[in-house]
Scaffold this motif. Structure first.
Motif, PDB file in Angstrom:
ATOM      1  N   VAL A  10      -9.893  18.445 -17.384  1.00  0.00           N
ATOM      2  CA  VAL A  10      -9.936  20.075 -17.028  1.00  0.00           C
ATOM      3  C   VAL A  10     -10.353  20.186 -15.610  1.00  0.00           C
ATOM      4  O   VAL A  10     -11.295  19.682 -15.197  1.00  0.00           O
ATOM      5  CB  VAL A  10     -10.958  20.751 -17.895  1.00  0.00           C
ATOM      6  N   ASN A  11      -9.375  21.078 -15.091  1.00  0.00           N
ATOM      7  CA  ASN A  11      -9.685  21.417 -13.460  1.00  0.00           C
ATOM      8  C   ASN A  11     -10.993  22.162 -13.282  1.00  0.00           C
ATOM      9  O   ASN A  11     -11.549  22.863 -14.468  1.00  0.00           O
ATOM     10  CB  ASN A  11      -8.684  22.225 -13.224  1.00  0.00           C
ATOM     11  N   PRO A  12     -11.584  22.098 -12.193  1.00  0.00           N
ATOM     12  CA  PRO A  12     -12.818  22.971 -11.919  1.00  0.00           C
ATOM     13  C   PRO A  12     -12.624  24.302 -12.059  1.00  0.00           C
ATOM     14  O   PRO A  12     -11.660  24.930 -11.720  1.00  0.00           O
ATOM     15  CB  PRO A  12     -13.003  22.673 -10.477  1.00  0.00           C
ATOM     16  N   GLY A  13     -13.647  25.107 -12.692  1.00  0.00           N
ATOM     17  CA  GLY A  13     -13.531  26.549 -13.059  1.00  0.00           C
ATOM     18  C   GLY A  13     -12.607  26.749 -14.247  1.00  0.00           C
ATOM     19  O   GLY A  13     -12.483  27.908 -14.856  1.00  0.00           O
ATOM     20  N   HIS A  40     -13.956  26.958 -31.466  1.00  0.00           N
ATOM     21  CA  HIS A  40     -14.319  26.034 -30.381  1.00  0.00           C
ATOM     22  C   HIS A  40     -13.399  26.350 -28.888  1.00  0.00           C
ATOM     23  O   HIS A  40     -12.348  26.768 -28.924  1.00  0.00           O
ATOM     24  CB  HIS A  40     -14.457  24.518 -30.641  1.00  0.00           C
ATOM     25  N   ARG A  41     -14.351  25.944 -27.960  1.00  0.00           N
ATOM     26  CA  ARG A  41     -13.653  26.238 -26.581  1.00  0.00           C
ATOM     27  C   ARG A  41     -14.375  25.136 -25.644  1.00  0.00           C
ATOM     28  O   ARG A  41     -15.483  24.899 -25.779  1.00  0.00           O
ATOM     29  CB  ARG A  41     -13.850  27.442 -25.824  1.00  0.00           C
ATOM     30  N   LEU A  42     -13.587  24.585 -24.737  1.00  0.00           N
ATOM     31  CA  LEU A  42     -13.999  23.721 -23.479  1.00  0.00           C
ATOM     32  C   LEU A  42     -13.685  24.037 -22.331  1.00  0.00           C
ATOM     33  O   LEU A  42     -12.717  24.755 -21.982  1.00  0.00           O
ATOM     34  CB  LEU A  42     -13.234  22.311 -23.931  1.00  0.00           C
ATOM     35  N   ARG A  43     -14.911  24.100 -21.405  1.00  0.00           N
ATOM     36  CA  ARG A  43     -14.718  24.752 -20.222  1.00  0.00           C
ATOM     37  C   ARG A  43     -15.524  23.849 -19.323  1.00  0.00           C
ATOM     38  O   ARG A  43     -16.261  23.239 -19.538  1.00  0.00           O
ATOM     39  CB  ARG A  43     -15.503  26.113 -20.205  1.00  0.00           C
ATOM     40  N   ASN A  44     -14.832  23.927 -17.824  1.00  0.00           N
ATOM     41  CA  ASN A  44     -15.487  23.142 -16.872  1.00  0.00           C
ATOM     42  C   ASN A  44     -16.156  23.995 -15.740  1.00  0.00           C
ATOM     43  O   ASN A  44     -15.465  24.743 -15.045  1.00  0.00           O
ATOM     44  CB  ASN A  44     -14.417  22.354 -16.106  1.00  0.00           C
ATOM     45  N   PRO A  45     -17.494  24.035 -15.999  1.00  0.00           N
ATOM     46  CA  PRO A  45     -18.119  24.947 -14.998  1.00  0.00           C
ATOM     47  C   PRO A  45     -18.407  24.463 -13.641  1.00  0.00           C
ATOM     48  O   PRO A  45     -18.805  24.914 -12.891  1.00  0.00           O
ATOM     49  CB  PRO A  45     -19.680  25.521 -16.031  1.00  0.00           C
ATOM     50  N   GLY A  46     -18.139  23.005 -13.527  1.00  0.00           N
ATOM     51  CA  GLY A  46     -18.441  22.406 -12.283  1.00  0.00           C
ATOM     52  C   GLY A  46     -17.259  22.368 -11.204  1.00  0.00           C
ATOM     53  O   GLY A  46     -16.277  23.272 -11.170  1.00  0.00           O
ATOM     54  N   LYS A  47     -17.532  21.765 -10.307  1.00  0.00           N
ATOM     55  CA  LYS A  47     -16.676  21.568  -8.867  1.00  0.00           C
ATOM     56  C   LYS A  47     -15.880  20.544  -8.739  1.00  0.00           C
ATOM     57  O   LYS A  47     -15.207  20.133  -7.739  1.00  0.00           O
ATOM     58  CB  LYS A  47     -17.701  22.099  -7.726  1.00  0.00           C
ATOM     59  N   MET A  48     -15.816  19.589  -9.863  1.00  0.00           N
ATOM     60  CA  MET A  48     -15.097  18.240  -9.965  1.00  0.00           C
ATOM     61  C   MET A  48     -14.033  18.380 -11.044  1.00  0.00           C
ATOM     62  O   MET A  48     -14.838  19.163 -12.248  1.00  0.00           O
ATOM     63  CB  MET A  48     -15.964  17.173  -9.690  1.00  0.00           C
ATOM     64  N   PRO A  49     -13.308  17.685 -11.391  1.00  0.00           N
ATOM     65  CA  PRO A  49     -12.521  17.603 -12.619  1.00  0.00           C
ATOM     66  C   PRO A  49     -13.385  17.130 -13.742  1.00  0.00           C
ATOM     67  O   PRO A  49     -14.471  16.248 -13.510  1.00  0.00           O
ATOM     68  CB  PRO A  49     -11.369  16.789 -12.230  1.00  0.00           C
ATOM     69  N   LEU A  50     -13.483  17.650 -14.834  1.00  0.00           N
ATOM     70  CA  LEU A  50     -14.029  17.124 -16.247  1.00  0.00           C
ATOM     71  C   LEU A  50     -13.237  16.400 -16.744  1.00  0.00           C
ATOM     72  O   LEU A  50     -11.841  16.878 -17.186  1.00  0.00           O
ATOM     73  CB  LEU A  50     -14.469  18.636 -16.819  1.00  0.00           C
ATOM     74  N   GLU A  51     -13.567  15.186 -17.199  1.00  0.00           N
ATOM     75  CA  GLU A  51     -12.691  14.286 -17.818  1.00  0.00           C
ATOM     76  C   GLU A  51     -13.351  13.962 -19.345  1.00  0.00           C
ATOM     77  O   GLU A  51     -14.759  13.496 -19.337  1.00  0.00           O
ATOM     78  CB  GLU A  51     -12.572  12.928 -17.101  1.00  0.00           C
ATOM     79  N   ILE A  52     -13.002  14.179 -20.395  1.00  0.00           N
ATOM     80  CA  ILE A  52     -13.384  13.689 -21.767  1.00  0.00           C
ATOM     81  C   ILE A  52     -12.532  12.755 -22.709  1.00  0.00           C
ATOM     82  O   ILE A  52     -11.102  13.061 -22.121  1.00  0.00           O
ATOM     83  CB  ILE A  52     -13.737  14.999 -22.493  1.00  0.00           C
ATOM     84  N   VAL A  53     -12.822  12.064 -23.400  1.00  0.00           N
ATOM     85  CA  VAL A  53     -12.077  11.478 -24.452  1.00  0.00           C
ATOM     86  C   VAL A  53     -12.293  12.353 -25.849  1.00  0.00           C
ATOM     87  O   VAL A  53     -13.283  12.585 -26.195  1.00  0.00           O
ATOM     88  CB  VAL A  53     -12.588   9.976 -24.415  1.00  0.00           C
ATOM     89  N   GLU A  54     -11.024  12.864 -26.307  1.00  0.00           N
ATOM     90  CA  GLU A  54     -11.184  13.473 -27.665  1.00  0.00           C
ATOM     91  C   GLU A  54     -10.519  12.480 -28.824  1.00  0.00           C
ATOM     92  O   GLU A  54      -9.517  12.024 -28.695  1.00  0.00           O
ATOM     93  CB  GLU A  54     -10.378  14.429 -27.525  1.00  0.00           C
ATOM     94  N   VAL A  55     -11.341  12.422 -29.814  1.00  0.00           N
ATOM     95  CA  VAL A  55     -10.663  11.639 -30.934  1.00  0.00           C
ATOM     96  C   VAL A  55     -10.423  12.717 -32.025  1.00  0.00           C
ATOM     97  O   VAL A  55     -11.365  13.343 -32.546  1.00  0.00           O
ATOM     98  CB  VAL A  55     -11.673  10.739 -31.626  1.00  0.00           C
ATOM     99  N   GLN A  56      -9.117  12.895 -32.479  1.00  0.00           N
ATOM    100  CA  GLN A  56      -9.185  13.708 -33.688  1.00  0.00           C
ATOM    101  C   GLN A  56      -8.858  13.182 -34.804  1.00  0.00           C
ATOM    102  O   GLN A  56      -8.168  11.972 -34.936  1.00  0.00           O
ATOM    103  CB  GLN A  56      -7.509  14.364 -33.329  1.00  0.00           C
ATOM    104  N   SER A  57      -9.265  13.574 -35.909  1.00  0.00           N
ATOM    105  CA  SER A  57      -9.172  13.054 -37.156  1.00  0.00           C
ATOM    106  C   SER A  57      -8.715  14.292 -38.386  1.00  0.00           C
ATOM    107  O   SER A  57      -9.496  15.174 -38.082  1.00  0.00           O
ATOM    108  CB  SER A  57     -10.390  12.303 -37.738  1.00  0.00           C
ATOM    109  N   GLY A  58      -7.630  13.836 -39.349  1.00  0.00           N
ATOM    110  CA  GLY A  58      -7.516  14.749 -40.119  1.00  0.00           C
ATOM    111  C   GLY A  58      -6.226  14.422 -40.870  1.00  0.00           C
ATOM    112  O   GLY A  58      -5.601  13.516 -40.424  1.00  0.00           O
ATOM    113  N   SER A  59      -5.557  15.456 -41.654  1.00  0.00           N
ATOM    114  CA  SER A  59      -4.471  15.243 -42.541  1.00  0.00           C
ATOM    115  C   SER A  59      -3.358  15.537 -41.614  1.00  0.00           C
ATOM    116  O   SER A  59      -2.089  15.143 -41.817  1.00  0.00           O
ATOM    117  CB  SER A  59      -4.582  16.069 -43.791  1.00  0.00           C
ATOM    118  N   TYR A  60      -3.350  16.389 -40.628  1.00  0.00           N
ATOM    119  CA  TYR A  60      -2.275  16.598 -39.652  1.00  0.00           C
ATOM    120  C   TYR A  60      -2.633  16.987 -38.441  1.00  0.00           C
ATOM    121  O   TYR A  60      -3.739  17.742 -38.226  1.00  0.00           O
ATOM    122  CB  TYR A  60      -1.462  17.974 -40.371  1.00  0.00           C
TER     123      TYR A  60
END
Length: 488
Positions: free
Chosen positions: A396-399, A446-466
């Motif tokens: 996610v880009n800064p801001g 839910h929502r994900l936001r990057n409040p910082g001044k550098m790129p935010l990097e996360i790993v997302e694991v999805q699980s479910g029927s679809y």
């Protein structure tokens, strides 16, 4: 009033012959193929440094609605902050695209001379191009339609041709005819004749002159475009022609709609002129064309990315994500992306479009999109998947922030790898740092936001029927996508 030169950048096209690198959601004009900047960025800055005798207007871009954020982001990266971006609701070829550009150009009471440039061409010799543009500008200012014909250096079957006469005026020649892509024998004959040029797809014409020609030859296209622009929505970033009216426009090219008809209507007072251009032009239409514009090693190989070769000659190696190695190859293109690899004879790369057609026929997403998907807030890469699970790397880009959303069929686990994440999870708001994680239950807003001044990097694991991208309900979105049903 001083005439202005308005760069009109046509950003359509999917570049299917450059598959697997170029795909519908991220076509060739957004890739850095000939240098460090993308082809779009090179086009947008191509007129920088032109003579002060020519007054340049801020560029006007016509692009697919789906590519709007890619275009805006790449212009911002090139420090171009005054461009206007016209969003085509659907592709209708170059004549309608130039028509809505001309209508937009006149919206402020101006009548500039437009330079129509496809966003996916390479021009190596900018001074030579600037000189040709200045000549075309003078002729177009006088009310004529000017194109550029590339001086042929080989019998090319991949381009259309322009036949010109001997009547020269200010460096331009009268256009006698347009010729479709020829077979090899005809291409050799055109090269020997000396008065045939490759059709570049570049045009210079005053906006009012273009609209006059469209009224004469294609009033149906003009009417649809006028209605679409009359009802267009305009905001700080984009001009959005009204979709229903625009989709009523027939599809046609600049050549067919106007250029080929001008000689049959002398009463209009608009002549079709062509300027021979020798400026290192290429439309990079296939892998052999990319090979020709890249630097070569002493054996004629062009190497892009992490690639090595032994005993190879006149070959192209392009690596996007891992090592590519070649041994004993001649006239071969090897193109690697994270989810597909192409190996082709460089002399037959025009046929790559047949592979794309096969993939489309059989419903393969590989013809449409990459594993790595760009969004207005950043990008994600689907790095693994299986039965009832999927793993994504998200940057996610800064801001920037994703939309406030929920999913009906999946839950998500987020782990912060780099940066700081602001997470809305139901009625809770929390900050997560590196190595911290959270769980988003199925059905939670839910929502994900990057409040910082550098790129935010996360790993997302999805699980479910679809786990499809269409399982999303948006409630709020910074980028105006609440009505859309796909993407994060």
């Amino acid at each position: 009033m001083t005439d202005q030169l308005l760069p009109v950048i046509l950003c359509g096209g999917s570049g299917t012959r450059l598959w697997p690198l170029s795909r519908e959601t991220y076509p060739k004009q957004f890739h850095a193929l000939a240098g460090t900047a993308s082809m779009l960025q090179d086009t947008a800055t191509r007129l920088v440094g032109i003579s002060s005798e020519v007054e340049l207007a801020a560029p006007l871009l016509v692009c697919n609605f789906e590519h709007r954020f890619l275009v805006a982001t790449q212009l911002q990266q090139s420090n171009i902050d005054n461009a206007r971006i016209l969003l085509e609701p659907s592709g209708r070829n170059t004549a309608p695209a130039l028509t809505i550009a001309a209508l937009q150009a006149q919206a402020d009471g101006q009548d500039p001379v437009m330079l129509a440039m496809p966003a996916d061409h390479v021009i190596a010799d900018k001074p030579a191009f600037h000189s040709a543009v200045q000549s075309a500008f003078r002729v177009a200012s006088a009310g004529h339609l000017v194109t550029f014909g590339i001086v042929a250096d080989r019998p090319e079957t991949g381009y259309g041709y322009i036949q010109h006469g001997t009547d020269e005026d200010n460096g331009t020649f009268e256009v006698q005819s347009f010729v479709e892509k020829p077979d090899l024998d005809h291409a050799k004959a055109y090269l020997a004749a000396g008065n045939y040029l490759w059709n570049s797809g570049l045009f210079v014409v005053r906006s009012s002159v273009w609209l006059k020609a469209m009224k004469q030859f294609r009033p149906d296209i003009l009417a649809a475009c006028e209605q679409s622009m009359t009802n267009a929505q305009r905001d700080a970033d984009f001009v959005r022609p009204e979709a229903n009216a625009f989709q009523q426009s027939p599809s046609d090219s600049i050549d067919y709609a106007v250029m080929e008809r001008l000689s049959k209507a002398p009463e209009l007072g608009i002549s079709a002129r062509v300027i021979p251009l020798k400026a290192g032009w290429s439309d990079v239409g296939a892998w052999d064309a990319l090979w020709s514009v890249r630097d070569h090693d002493r054996d004629g190989n062009a190497i892009i990315g992490n690639a090595v070769q032994h005993g190879c000659t006149n070959s192209l190696f392009l690596s996007s994500s891992r090592l590519v190695a070649g041994v004993g190859l001649d006239h071969i293109a090897v193109v690697e992306t994270p989810d597909a690899i192409l190996v082709a004879d460089l002399r037959r790369t025009q046929e790559v479009k047949q592979i794309v057609a096969h993939l489309q026929k059989h419903g393969k997403d590989l013809a449409h999109s990459h594993r790595k998907v760009h969004r207005p807030w950043g990008w994600y890469d689907s790095i693994d998947y299986g039965d009832r699970f999927q793993v994504k790397r998200i940057v996610v880009n800064p801001g920037a922030s994703l939309s406030l959303q929920m999913h009906h069929h999946r839950a998500e686990h987020w782990v912060v790898v780099r940066g700081t994440a602001e997470v809305t999870n139901g009625d809770k708001l929390q900050l997560l740092g590196e190595n911290e994680s959270t769980f988003i239950p199925l059905g939670h807003m839910h929502r994900l936001r990057n409040p910082g001044k550098m790129p935010l990097e996360i790993v997302e694991v999805q699980s479910g029927s679809y786990l499809g991208e269409d399982d999303i309900v948006r409630f709020e979105d910074t980028y105006g996508r609440v009505a859309e049903t796909t993407g994060s």
